[in-house]
Design an enzyme around this catalytic site. Sequence first.
Site, PDB file in Angstrom:
ATOM      1  CD  GLU A  92      -3.077  -0.672  -0.030  1.00  7.71           C
ATOM      2  OE1 GLU A  92      -3.203   0.511  -0.436  1.00  7.71           O
ATOM      3  OE2 GLU A  92      -3.745  -1.616  -0.501  1.00  7.71           O
ATOM      4  CD  GLU A 140      -9.811  -1.486 -12.779  1.00  8.71           C
ATOM      5  OE1 GLU A 140     -11.010  -1.804 -12.835  1.00  8.71           O
ATOM      6  OE2 GLU A 140      -8.954  -1.914 -13.561  1.00  8.71           O
TER       7      GLU A 140
END
Length: 182
Positions: A92, A140
């Site tokens: 992350e 995305e």
Amino acid sequence: MDSLEEKTIKRETIFDGKIIKVVVDDVVLPNGAASKREIVKHPGAVAVIAITPDNKMIMVEQYRKPLENTIVEIPAGKIEPNEDPKWTAGRELEEETGYKTDDLTHLVSFYTSPGFADELLHIYLAGDLQKQVNPLQADEDEFVNIVEVTLDEALQLIEEKVICDAKTVYAVQYWQLLIATK
């Protein structure tokens, strides 16, 4: 001490989505009465406190639909099935900020909202940050701006309610404590 346990007698899943599941439990209370509990099931998440060598915290600015607002927060994300939280933290950090590290220290884990959710959040401190030329790509459907702030700027953003989530307020307070104890 008497037991405070609520015994589940029936569970119904009313929503099973991409991130969360919502269940309704019929329970028997400690006094024998019946009640219902609405529970959000969550796979868990991580968050990363990343402070640069020039003493700035790396954060992301992101629109949060439940708040209908853009806020600034520390990098964070959901733990995927069978994923180690420490690995998730590194992933992350790189996806959201372009920084990578092999130096992650677990600081704390806590339940974010135990009154209705089982989400367990693990917070890591990142050291030895390296900016990547070709970092991992963000999801995305995730759009963020990278923000690097000083401690004074972070405190001002809290006052302005631009930083307003618990994990990021914790991160800034941890940073204050870190500086105060040096």
